[in-house]
Design a protein around this motif. Structure first.
Motif, mmCIF file in Angstrom:
data_model
loop_
_atom_site.group_PDB
_atom_site.id
_atom_site.type_symbol
_atom_site.label_atom_id
_atom_site.label_comp_id
_atom_site.label_asym_id
_atom_site.label_seq_id
_atom_site.Cartn_x
_atom_site.Cartn_y
_atom_site.Cartn_z
ATOM 1 N N ASP A 193 0.867 -1.184 0.000
ATOM 2 C CA ASP A 193 0.000 0.000 0.000
ATOM 3 C C ASP A 193 0.897 1.225 0.000
ATOM 4 O O ASP A 193 1.342 1.689 1.048
ATOM 5 C CB ASP A 193 -0.923 -0.004 1.226
ATOM 6 C CG ASP A 193 -1.940 1.143 1.184
ATOM 7 O OD1 ASP A 193 -2.047 1.800 0.129
ATOM 8 O OD2 ASP A 193 -2.606 1.383 2.202
ATOM 9 N N GLN A 194 1.175 1.743 -1.191
ATOM 10 C CA GLN A 194 2.175 2.787 -1.359
ATOM 11 C C GLN A 194 1.671 3.886 -2.285
ATOM 12 O O GLN A 194 0.728 3.700 -3.039
ATOM 13 C CB GLN A 194 3.455 2.189 -1.948
ATOM 14 C CG GLN A 194 4.003 1.025 -1.176
ATOM 15 C CD GLN A 194 5.173 0.340 -1.854
ATOM 16 O OE1 GLN A 194 5.774 -0.555 -1.300
ATOM 17 N NE2 GLN A 194 5.500 0.736 -3.074
ATOM 18 N N SER A 195 2.355 5.013 -2.211
ATOM 19 C CA SER A 195 2.075 6.133 -3.118
ATOM 20 C C SER A 195 3.366 6.474 -3.850
ATOM 21 O O SER A 195 4.414 6.657 -3.220
ATOM 22 C CB SER A 195 1.583 7.352 -2.334
ATOM 23 O OG SER A 195 1.330 8.437 -3.196
ATOM 24 N N HIS A 196 3.290 6.517 -5.160
ATOM 25 C CA HIS A 196 4.491 6.723 -5.968
ATOM 26 C C HIS A 196 4.402 8.075 -6.669
ATOM 27 O O HIS A 196 3.664 8.235 -7.641
ATOM 28 C CB HIS A 196 4.634 5.580 -6.971
ATOM 29 C CG HIS A 196 4.426 4.234 -6.350
ATOM 30 N ND1 HIS A 196 3.271 3.503 -6.523
ATOM 31 C CD2 HIS A 196 5.211 3.521 -5.503
ATOM 32 C CE1 HIS A 196 3.363 2.380 -5.829
ATOM 33 N NE2 HIS A 196 4.511 2.370 -5.202
ATOM 34 N N ASN A 197 5.152 9.034 -6.166
ATOM 35 C CA ASN A 197 5.053 10.403 -6.658
ATOM 36 C C ASN A 197 6.150 10.764 -7.654
ATOM 37 O O ASN A 197 5.949 11.640 -8.498
ATOM 38 C CB ASN A 197 5.107 11.385 -5.478
ATOM 39 C CG ASN A 197 4.051 11.093 -4.431
ATOM 40 O OD1 ASN A 197 2.982 10.590 -4.752
ATOM 41 N ND2 ASN A 197 4.354 11.396 -3.184
ATOM 42 N N VAL A 198 7.323 10.120 -7.550
ATOM 43 C CA VAL A 198 8.457 10.512 -8.390
ATOM 44 C C VAL A 198 9.066 9.320 -9.135
ATOM 45 O O VAL A 198 10.098 9.470 -9.793
ATOM 46 C CB VAL A 198 9.551 11.211 -7.548
ATOM 47 C CG1 VAL A 198 9.026 12.525 -6.972
ATOM 48 C CG2 VAL A 198 10.062 10.315 -6.436
ATOM 49 N N THR A 199 8.458 8.150 -9.029
ATOM 50 C CA THR A 199 8.964 6.963 -9.722
ATOM 51 C C THR A 199 7.869 6.371 -10.599
ATOM 52 O O THR A 199 6.695 6.700 -10.464
ATOM 53 C CB THR A 199 9.425 5.879 -8.721
ATOM 54 O OG1 THR A 199 8.294 5.494 -7.914
ATOM 55 C CG2 THR A 199 10.544 6.388 -7.820
ATOM 56 N N ASP A 200 8.277 5.482 -11.489
ATOM 57 C CA ASP A 200 7.315 4.696 -12.248
ATOM 58 C C ASP A 200 6.667 3.724 -11.265
ATOM 59 O O ASP A 200 7.361 2.907 -10.640
ATOM 60 C CB ASP A 200 8.040 3.928 -13.357
ATOM 61 C CG ASP A 200 7.103 3.131 -14.256
ATOM 62 O OD1 ASP A 200 6.099 2.582 -13.735
ATOM 63 O OD2 ASP A 200 7.375 3.046 -15.464
#
Length: 429
Positions: free
Chosen positions: A326-333
């Motif tokens: 359960d993550q949020s990816h703001n600057v990566t693919d």
């Protein structure tokens, strides 16, 4: 079974790495053999391990301040399934997808068929009563399952029951309930009455569970409510599971605790009393940061799995935890982050399997603190990458998932097919 990336591309990527991998695997096998550990037994467990992908995780995340869309973001849940299929194809460690309703609402039979194309199944269903959706009659601005208005509570209960019905068609066996209910000012709510209303509403949801389902309740210390939260910690979560019944369990999100809280001890307590439902894996530096699993504190992740493996080997009661990222990816693919996170969770599991438990127990009984902690460190410091890579190779995955993914050009391909998303601010200046 269909794949989103051609098998030839994966084989080409593996061809340049397989010889070195087999040599590394043999070397590690010799090292482990001297410690009385059969590497093939660890490999078998690593191959069988799986962690679910959250459907929402394959999209670019954001903050309260802004969101910067990425290339080729999913347009709908069917695009999300395709991205999840790529993750599982290359890692062979993510066989299930966890859906969030109403974000992923679609014809359930069509969705089941779409996942079956890639050999994917469905993990726990996730309800959403922490935000309003278009056409919704009652607002959740001041809460949902604990709201003072019975009509709002009834709407929230009905939504959760709808999630159960969708899940039954998809083959899911669990419902996860997280609410943002709470308060931002002292005196805004009566703590006891709000919790009583929550329990009454949850009992209605629990009554709708099929016999072979489990109910996971998730605690969170803060956000979006910043003064008080209805389900704020593991103790309250445990009370809820006891009040509801045998099918109710506690879900542990690694980011939902105060800084420096001993999460692995919480895990042990919940296992001991048969109420550990599962995990949302991520990492954090300050709070609920939803960073990639293992990116900040991989040792803590290992210590959590040390408790899980101890329970697995000892045959703990009601022990079959669900694992999900359960993550949020703001600057990566997002695909790359989810692949690496799945591998990090698998790595923690494999390393925990290496702990010399007989020696550890002896040091614990002798109060030899130094040697006890060194026993854990010996397992943690062992590079199990050859085991993980061999598990992927044996199951048709990629020895180096990120390298294979980038070489495939998948992101560029879907970027050409999917319209670019529009960015936006969070309304904070």
């Amino acid at each position: 079974m269909e794949t989103m990336i051609s098998g030839d591309a994966v084989e080409k990527s593996n061809a340049t790495r397989e010889k070195a991998l087999r040599a590394d695997y043999a070397t590690l096998g010799e090292q482990l053999d001297r410690r009385g550990i059969a590497i093939d037994a660890i490999l078998a467990k690593a191959e069988a391990f799986g962690v679910a992908i959250p459907s929402w995780g394959v999209g670019t995340g954001g903050t309260r301040f802004a969101r910067f869309p990425g290339q080729g973001e999913p347009r709908d849940v069917f695009d999300k399934v395709e991205d999840c299929a790529v993750i599982n194809q290359l890692t062979r460690a993510t066989p299930t997808v966890s859906l969030h309703i109403p974000w992923d609402k679609a014809d359930a039979n069509r969705l089941k068929q779409a996942a079956a194309r890639f050999g994917l199944g469905f993990d726990a269903m996730n309800s959403n009563t922490f935000s309003d959706t278009f056409g919704q009659k009652q607002s959740y601005k001041f809460g949902s399952l604990s709201h003072a208005d019975a009509a709002v509570r009834r709407q929230a209960v009905e939504h959760n029951i709808e999630c159960i019905e969708i899940g039954r068609t998809l083959g899911s066996k669990a419902l996860t309930v997280w609410i943002g209910d709470g308060s931002n000012f002292p005196g805004q709510v009566n703590f006891a009455r709000a919790f009583e209303r929550y329990l009454d509403a949850m009992k209605d949801i629990y009554a709708a569970l099929p016999e072979d389902w489990r109910l996971f309740t998730e605690h969170k210390m803060y956000e979006p409510a910043f003064y008080s939260t209805v389900v704020q910690d593991w103790g309250t979560n445990y009370l809820i599971s006891r009040e509801l019944g045998d099918k109710a369990y506690c879900l542990v999100d690694l980011g939902h605790h105060a800084p420096n809280v001993n999460i692995e001890m919480i895990v042990s307590r919940l296992i001991q009393f048969g109420k550990l439902g599962g995990f949302h894996f991520n990492d954090s530096k300050y709070g609920d940061d939803d960073l990639d699993a293992g990116s900040i504190d991989p040792y803590r992740l290992f210590l959590v799995f040390n408790e899980l493996v101890d329970a697995e080997l000892s045959g703990a009661k009601d022990f079959h935890p669900a694992h999900m990222l359960d993550q949020s990816h703001n600057v990566t693919d997002p695909i790359e982050s989810l692949m690496l996170s799945a591998v990090e969770v698998q790595r923690a599991y494999a390393a925990a399997l290496l702990v010399d438990r007989k020696a550890l127990e002896g040091f614990q009984e002798e109060n030899d603190a130094l040697m006890a902690t060194q026993t854990l460190k010996a397992a943690y410091r062992t590079d199990v990458e050859p085991v993980l890579a061999m598990a992927r190779l044996n199951r048709g995955g990629a020895i180096d998932p990120v390298a294979a993914y980038r070489a495939s050009g998948y992101r560029q391909k879907v970027a050409a097919e999917r319209p670019a998303s529009v960015g936006g601010g969070g309304g904070i200046v």
